[in-house]
Design an enzyme around this catalytic site. Structure first.
Site, short mmCIF file in Angstrom:
data_model
loop_
_atom_site.label_atom_id
_atom_site.label_comp_id
_atom_site.label_asym_id
_atom_site.label_seq_id
_atom_site.Cartn_x
_atom_site.Cartn_y
_atom_site.Cartn_z
N GLN A 67 1.01 -1.55 -0.37
CA GLN A 67 0.17 0.10 -0.24
C GLN A 67 0.71 1.16 -0.15
OE1 GLN A 67 -2.39 -0.80 3.11
NE2 GLN A 67 -3.57 -2.26 2.02
N ASP A 68 1.29 1.52 1.05
CA ASP A 68 2.69 2.64 1.52
C ASP A 68 3.66 1.91 1.71
OD1 ASP A 68 0.67 2.83 3.72
OD2 ASP A 68 0.66 4.39 3.15
N PRO A 69 4.42 2.83 2.16
CA PRO A 69 6.01 2.83 2.93
C PRO A 69 5.30 2.20 4.47
CG PRO A 69 6.76 4.25 1.46
CD PRO A 69 4.97 3.90 1.66
N ALA A 138 -0.61 6.82 5.06
CA ALA A 138 -1.33 6.95 3.99
C ALA A 138 -1.26 8.65 3.67
CB ALA A 138 -3.23 6.08 4.41
#
Length: 225
Positions: A67-69, A138
């Site tokens: 999804q994201d880091p 996010a």
């Protein structure tokens, strides 16, 4: 993240594939510099933001989408789910990935959370969003990374080479229409919030190898030190 041409930052094949969105990458570099100017840090470190694209495009045979880091300082390294070798304790999502790895493949728990050996085998560890504010998951969604990573996925599909896409969680599963005829393995995300709803027992590693073998491609050696 330095303001340099993609050809100086990433694999040549990826530089060509991402040429249609190079101006978008430049804009994202400007966004990150503006964040710093406003007193906001970002993760991963600038030199690692495009790290997933430093491994050869032509060799990718498994795509694992994150999804994201990781938003915890010291965790994000530019490869989805991976951390630096010295990180302890491991992020809980990665702990769960290793639990499934043990149960699926029968290998012992890896000594570190560094997944770079998978990348060297042709496994692409790609986050949909390539940066994040520390402590704020996010936070960079919708800021402009999605067109870049979607361009990357279209480039992988356009090669028409054997590939398996592993989609963990609802965010990753939204990419399925973009994957065309690519073989897909879907399950809930390995996060502690969802792993027990179908990630555990999904056998993504052995299933990916079965699919690659059916396509006449070499399976991945998933063993980690």
């Amino acid at each position: 993240m330095t303001a340099r041409p993609l050809s100086e930052l990433i694999d040549d094949g990826w530089a060509s594939a991402l040429a249609p969105v190079e101006s978008q990458v430049t804009q994202m570099g400007e966004f990150l510099r503006a964040e710093l100017a406003d007193g906001h840090r970002y993760l991963p470190a600038g030199e690692n933001v495009l790290r997933a694209f430093t491994f050869p495009l032509e060799k990718v045979r498994v795509l694992i989408v994150g999804q994201d880091p990781y938003p915890t300082p010291g965790h994000a390294v530019g490869l989805s789910f991976s951390v630096a070798p010295d990180v302890r304790p491991l992020p809980r999502s990665l702990d769960n990935i290793f639990r499934e790895y043990r149960e699926d493949l029968g290998y012992p728990t890896p000594s570190t959370g560094d997944l770079t050996p998978w990348c060297e085998q042709g496994v692409m560890l790609l986050n949909r969003v390539l940066t994040v504010r520390p402590g704020t998951p996010a936070s960079h969604r919708g800021k402009g990374w999605e067109p870049v990573t979607e361009c990357a996925i279209r480039a992988l599909v356009a090669r028409q080479q054997p590939m398996v896409a592993v989609l963990w969680g609802r965010d990753a599963s939204t990419l399925k229409p973009m994957l065309g005829d690519t073989a897909v393995i879907e399950s809930p995300h390995p996060s502690p919030l969802s792993a027990s709803r179908g990630f555990f027992g999904s056998k993504p590693f052995s299933r990916a190898n079965e699919l690659l073998t059916q396509m006449g491609a070499e399976p991945v050696d998933w063993r980690l030190p």
